[in-house]
Design an enzyme around this catalytic site. Sequence first.
Site, PDB file in Angstrom:
ATOM      1  N   HIS A   1      20.464  39.014 -10.939  1.00 13.83           N
ATOM      2  CA  HIS A   1      21.930  39.097 -10.928  1.00 13.83           C
ATOM      3  C   HIS A   1      22.403  40.250 -11.828  1.00 13.83           C
ATOM      4  O   HIS A   1      23.260  41.045 -11.429  1.00 13.83           O
ATOM      5  CB  HIS A   1      22.502  37.752 -11.402  1.00 13.83           C
ATOM      6  N   GLU A   2      21.813  40.349 -13.037  1.00 13.96           N
ATOM      7  CA  GLU A   2      22.264  41.386 -13.978  1.00 13.96           C
ATOM      8  C   GLU A   2      21.828  42.779 -13.522  1.00 13.96           C
ATOM      9  O   GLU A   2      22.583  43.748 -13.678  1.00 13.96           O
ATOM     10  CB  GLU A   2      21.732  41.098 -15.391  1.00 13.96           C
TER      11      GLU A   2
ATOM     12  N   CYS B   1      29.398  34.108 -11.823  1.00 13.57           N
ATOM     13  CA  CYS B   1      29.446  35.407 -12.504  1.00 13.57           C
ATOM     14  C   CYS B   1      30.624  35.399 -13.469  1.00 13.57           C
ATOM     15  O   CYS B   1      31.721  34.976 -13.093  1.00 13.57           O
ATOM     16  CB  CYS B   1      29.611  36.520 -11.476  1.00 13.57           C
TER      17      CYS B   1
ATOM     18  N   HIS C   1      24.236  44.032 -11.115  1.00  8.77           N
ATOM     19  CA  HIS C   1      25.437  44.584 -11.766  1.00  8.77           C
ATOM     20  C   HIS C   1      25.239  46.073 -12.096  1.00  8.77           C
ATOM     21  O   HIS C   1      26.182  46.859 -12.011  1.00  8.77           O
ATOM     22  CB  HIS C   1      25.733  43.840 -13.071  1.00  8.77           C
TER      23      HIS C   1
HETATM   24 NI    NI Z   1      27.701  38.565 -13.128  1.00 11.28          NI
END
Ligand code: NI
Length: 181
Positions: free
Chosen positions: A130-131, A88, A134
Site C-alpha cells: 500500500h505504501e 488509507c 503511494h
Molecule cells: Ni494510504
Amino acid sequence: MAVRPIRLFGDPVLRRPAAPVVDFDKELRTLVADLTETMLEAPGAGLAAPQLGVGLRVFTWNVDGEVGHLVNPELTLSEEQQDGEEGCLSIPGLVYDCRRALHVVAHGFDMHGEPLLVEGSELLARAVQHETDHLDGVLFVDRLDTAARKAAMKEIRESEWFGLERPTVKVSPHATRGLGI
Ligand code: NI
C-alpha cells in the site's frame, strides 16, 4: 519531530510519482521522524511521504507493535494472494476488501543510507504494498474491481472531508437586486 497534516484524496501530491532519495541527510531523518509520529498519532499501519506533501520515496510502517521505515523500496511479491480489508489515512472512513500479494520482500535503505530489508506476510505485506503504491501515485481504490471502485468513489464524493482543502469562493453577502447570476 512533529505531527503534520495528512493530505487527503483530491490533493494532487497523492497522484505524483515520488522521486528516489539521493541525500541521506538530516532533512531525511526529520522526515522519517515526522512520518513515524504522524502515523502513530493517527493511528495507522503505515504512512508514505507524499501523504505529508513530500515527493520522496520514503514510508513508515507500524504492524503488530513493530515500527519501521524504508527508503527507495524495491518489492518482490509472492504469487500467493491475500484478501482482506484495507483503508488509507488519506481517504478517511473508507474500508474495502483489496487483493494483495500474501508475502513481500522489500529491499531499500534506512535513513542513514544503510541497506535494509523488510520481509513479511499478511498485514505487513499489505502495508508495504500500500505504501509503495503511494510512492507511485497509486491509491488502494485504484486496485478495486470496477463495481467496488464505483462504490468507493461515490462514498468519497459524499464524505464530509472531500473537497474541504480546496480553495472555495465566498458567497457575496451583497444583494443581487433581483438579477440572476
Ligand atoms: Ni494510504
